[in-house]
Design an enzyme around this catalytic site. Structure first.
Site, mmCIF file in Angstrom:
data_model
loop_
_atom_site.group_PDB
_atom_site.id
_atom_site.type_symbol
_atom_site.label_atom_id
_atom_site.label_comp_id
_atom_site.label_asym_id
_atom_site.label_seq_id
_atom_site.Cartn_x
_atom_site.Cartn_y
_atom_site.Cartn_z
ATOM 1 C CB CYS A 112 10.027 -1.199 22.360
ATOM 2 S SG CYS A 112 10.032 -1.393 20.936
ATOM 3 C CB CYS A 116 12.446 4.112 16.199
ATOM 4 S SG CYS A 116 11.765 4.516 17.558
ATOM 5 C CB THR A 203 9.770 -3.721 16.684
ATOM 6 O OG1 THR A 203 10.494 -4.238 17.035
ATOM 7 C CG2 THR A 203 9.493 -2.435 17.629
ATOM 8 C CD GLU A 269 9.777 -6.506 20.054
ATOM 9 O OE1 GLU A 269 9.183 -6.568 21.042
ATOM 10 O OE2 GLU A 269 10.528 -5.705 19.868
ATOM 11 C CG HIS A 304 17.011 1.049 14.613
ATOM 12 N ND1 HIS A 304 16.036 1.727 14.809
ATOM 13 C CD2 HIS A 304 16.690 -0.313 14.844
ATOM 14 C CE1 HIS A 304 15.211 0.825 15.280
ATOM 15 N NE2 HIS A 304 15.629 -0.447 15.533
ATOM 16 C CE1 TYR A 308 17.682 -0.733 19.084
ATOM 17 C CE2 TYR A 308 17.527 -1.350 20.973
ATOM 18 C CZ TYR A 308 17.077 -1.479 19.734
ATOM 19 O OH TYR A 308 16.182 -3.014 19.406
ATOM 20 C CB CYS A 310 14.473 4.396 22.495
ATOM 21 S SG CYS A 310 14.823 3.043 22.867
ATOM 22 C CD GLU A 458 13.456 -3.769 21.547
ATOM 23 O OE1 GLU A 458 12.835 -2.965 22.373
ATOM 24 O OE2 GLU A 458 12.545 -3.321 20.240
HETATM 25 FE FE1 SF4 Z 1 11.811 0.283 20.193
HETATM 26 FE FE2 SF4 Z 1 13.914 1.771 20.898
HETATM 27 FE FE3 SF4 Z 1 13.596 0.360 18.927
HETATM 28 FE FE4 SF4 Z 1 12.248 2.668 18.760
HETATM 29 S S1 SF4 Z 1 14.492 2.381 18.619
HETATM 30 S S2 SF4 Z 1 12.161 0.898 18.032
HETATM 31 S S3 SF4 Z 1 11.600 2.415 21.126
HETATM 32 S S4 SF4 Z 1 13.209 -0.538 20.353
HETATM 33 FE FE FE Z 2 14.278 -2.339 17.569
#
Ligand code: SF4
Ligand code: FE
Length: 521
Positions: A112, A116, A203, A269, A304, A308, A310, A458
């Site tokens: 992570c 974001c 985060t 975190e 958000h 994810y 990501c 997460e």
């Molecule tokens: Fe982390 Fe993914 Fe959340 Fe971005 S979207 S803060 S990389 S968990």
């Molecule tokens: Fe997150």
């Protein structure tokens, strides 16, 4: 869609952060109160457990420098290119580019990269403050635009702090035995407000420059003091951070880079405790307008949940690690191994596909910012609560038991044990035994160790636990419309024409809307 330009606020630092090194330097020498392992951390930047998370955030600067088309955008507020994490998306294409950037950063860090939350907070606040001003005659939107302009000029990391610690889950904020279990205003002065409370598992908060504090749920009239949104510098007086420890974090402390699996990058975190923290008026974007808490939370989670994607970038790394270990073991072409890699890829692309679909099906709000499709964003995140676990299971299947029975790096360095390990842990003769160990440790890191925090748990709970997505999916499933489709084809009588058309403003109406809906306003 164009957004009005705006001059910067007077907090703009003279020299903006440009490189990853600039960013890391910008975090030094701040008076943050951070506890980790029962001790105050003197300089987070130099702490071996914290540093990998700073490195991951720094990649957001590095990517913008190396691939500006992917990780920067033109700002109408500054008239300059800005980091995409600070940009307000004014088209569906820009929402999609956020996702592409996120996948790339997941690939580069295997964890992570934390930035974001702020991007999604700024974008969701953009439309929410606009709507508040339109309906209530407030001036929150202009304050927010001034803040965004300042952050873009200085190229800052903005964190978003939403999740309250919540206390008794059956009770509203104002009903809690301890009023501080949700963040709330404790005092008002001519200059601003003071807030107290705590935010859980935040985060990247220690790696940010500013943090936007937001309510976590729908609020009622009696929760008015809990309806507060404001930006605070992360080193503001009255803030304490208590670092969340991660599985296998001690490996970073002992400097065992092989055993760490991914020594360079990790997530972060922490619990954030706010005790009488001052927010001046110009950084307040909500103060008492409780009826706008729910729209903000819904818009933020929509952005958000499709952020994810990501995890598809992180999944790319894990698929690569699984394929490499099969290769090192001499079995890359065995059909069941190849099939498992295909299955992992199929699952991973399912995450990516639903995430970018939410962005492609994004639509303009009155403010000009584009909002992703809520149904598809929730479907994306709901996949993320499950599929990385299956991808992780398949990676462990391909890795074999050695990934958890492997001796330590120190044994490898021992003059007697080391040669024995090099001999007996050999895979294919031309592959270095240590390289084989490195890949196994990476799979361990991502499925059981430090970065399993980001890749698995997460994925389960970040941006809302699975049930939260099921509620949103259920709310939009338009079962009556679907029932009518079935009844018609089965020859069951259906009332009039209405049943044949998607309900106005619902998910199905978005499915059949033209792809580029700029004119919808
Ligand atoms: Fe982390 Fe993914 Fe959340 Fe971005 S979207 S803060 S990389 S968990
Ligand atoms: Fe997150």
């Amino acid at each position: 869609m164009t957004l009005p330009s705006q001059s910067a606020g007077d907090d703009t630092p003279a020299v903006p952060i440009q490189t990853a090194a600039d960013y890391i330097e910008s975090l030094r020498g701040r008076s943050l109160r951070v506890f980790l392992f029962g001790q105050l951390v003197e300089e987070p930047v130099d702490h071996p457990v914290i540093r990998p998370s700073i490195n991951a955030m720094a990649e957001t600067y590095e990517l913008a420098r190396q691939q500006p088309a992917l990780a920067t955008a033109h700002s109408p507020f500054t008239g300059q290119p800005v980091n995409r994490f600070l940009h307000i998306a004014t088209s569906a294409e820009e929402l999609v580019m956020q996702n592409k950037m996120q996948r790339r950063l997941g690939q580069r860090t295997g964890t992570c990269f934390q930035r974001c939350v702020g991007m999604d907070a700024l974008n969701s606040l953009y439309s929410t403050t606009y709507d508040m001003d339109q309906q209530l005659g407030t001036d929150y939107h202009a304050r927010l635009v001034a803040f965004i302009t300042m952050a873009q000029r200085a190229n800052l990391v903005i964190g978003g702090a939403m999740t309250d610690v919540k206390g008794d889950r059956s009770k509203a904020p104002h009903q809690q035995a301890d009023p501080d279990l949700f963040v709330h205003v404790v005092k008002r002065t001519d200059d601003g407000v003071f807030v107290s409370g705590a935010k859980a598992h935040q985060t990247g908060c220690i790696n940010s420059h500013w943090m936007i504090i937001m309510p976590t749920m729908r609020l009622g009239p009696e929760d008015r003091d809990y309806a507060v949104i404001g930006a605070v510098p992360v080193d503001a007086e009255g803030i304490t951070y208590i670092y969340g420890r991660q599985s296998c974090d001690m490996r970073a402390l002992h400097g065992e880079s092989l055993d760490a699996g991914n020594a360079q990058f990790a997530g972060q975190e922490a619990m954030v405790i706010l005790e009488n923290v001052f927010i001046p008026w110009r950084y307040l974007f909500m103060d008492g307008e409780f009826e706008f808490a729910a729209p903000l939370v819904e818009r933020f989670t929509c952005y958000h949940r499709r952020s994810y994607v990501c995890k598809s970038g992180v999944g790319d790394v894990l698929i690569g690690a699984a394929a490499t270990i099969a290769d090192y073991n001499g079995v890359p072409k065995v059909s069941h191994i190849r099939d498992k890699l295909v299955e992992m890829t199929h699952l991973n692309e399912t995450i990516y596909g639903t995430g970018i679909a939410a962005s492609y099906q994004g639509y303009p709000t009155q403010s000009g910012v584009y909002q992703p499709d809520d149904m598809l964003a929730n479907v994306c995140k709901h996949h993320v609560t499950k599929l990385p676990y299956e991808i992780g299971r398949l990676a462990q299947d391909l890795a074999g038991g050695l990934m958890v029975t492997l001796p330590s790096e120190k044994d490898l360095d021992n003059p007697e044990a080391g040669p024995l390990l090099r001999k007996y842990l050999k895979g294919r003769p031309e592959i270095d035994t240590v390289d084989r160990m490195r890949i196994l440790r990476l799979i361990e890191n991502m499925t059981l160790g430090r970065n399993a925090v980001g890749y698995l748990t997460e994925s389960m709970h970040g941006a809302g636990s699975p049930q939260a997505q099921r509620i949103l999916i259920g709310r939009q499933m338009e079962a009556d419309f679907r029932k009518d489709l079935a009844k018609r084809l089965a020859g069951v009588e259906v009332d009039g024409e209405a049943g044949g058309r998607p309900p106005e403003g619902g998910y199905m109406s978005r499915v059949f809307a033209p792809v580029d809906r700029k004119e919808d306003g």
